[in-house]
Design a protein around this motif. Sequence first.
Motif: not given
Length: 299
Positions: A68-70, A90-92, A97-99, A277-280
């Motif tokens: 999912w996502g790009a 939900p996590v996906v 949405s955060e890119g 938060a962890l990923t960003t």
Amino acid sequence: MVSSFTVIRGGIRATSAVSPRLAGRFATQAFSLTQPRMPVREADAVTHFAARRGMLRVRSDDVTTYRWGAGDRTVLLLHGWRGRASQFAPVVRELVSEGFHVVSFDAPAHGDSTGRRTDIRDWIEATEQLQRAHGRFSAIIGHSFGALAGLTAARNGVTTGAVAAISGAASPDAFLGQFAAALDLDAPTRAAFGRSFRARVGGDEASVFARYDAVADPLPPAVDLLVVHDRGDRQMPPLDSQRLHAAHGARSRLLLTEGLGHNRVLSADPVLDAVVALTTGGLPAIDALRGDEREPVAA
């Protein structure tokens, strides 16, 4: 109607009275079974069917992959035993949405993949293949057995900046113990079960301990850790997660929830916020969620 698990448990217990060694082998075989397969929940269907699908060959099975996502930052999601990638819907949605570019798979004998039996080696092999295809992971997020697989992969050559272990455990012993308790195995059969499992995954006690125990051998120093567990989790009590958190000291954050159990924790807002938060932003971003507290522990 008598369930298949009840029949298996009765057969193993009867065998243990004659030969604990043989009963331990039967328990290992039963541990590798994943039936019945989890269906896609209605709430997850849109995200599940929106994925770009692919295929990996893992040992003799065709493993279905999802993307999912790009974005140019990739996050890997690892489902648990008798789970499937769609549980992370939900996590996906939050990560896309955060890119982020999000990848996952259904392990052999799970979801839309082929196979009847599996073990942790299949999770690791699929993870390694996906890293070769997509490069370094910004984070690995694992649920239950997938959390153990993520910890193992990150400790054995798969590169990532962070691991989130949700409803998981620090070593296979916790999962073996829960399964042995469900089968009501006596002490000799439990010991034989452990030996048989170690033989199955290709090592003696010392080598399996070293490869799969993230308390005895923590994550590499540059890898941050988020540990999430519900206090009332009946499938996997939180004690092992607390040990995992303690073993990683200042580079771990622990989030304990209430009333979410083993699976609903994946869609809870506090958990989604902590994962994002962890990923960003890493550990400082998690701390900011709780007003810069050392450990974001739910009351």
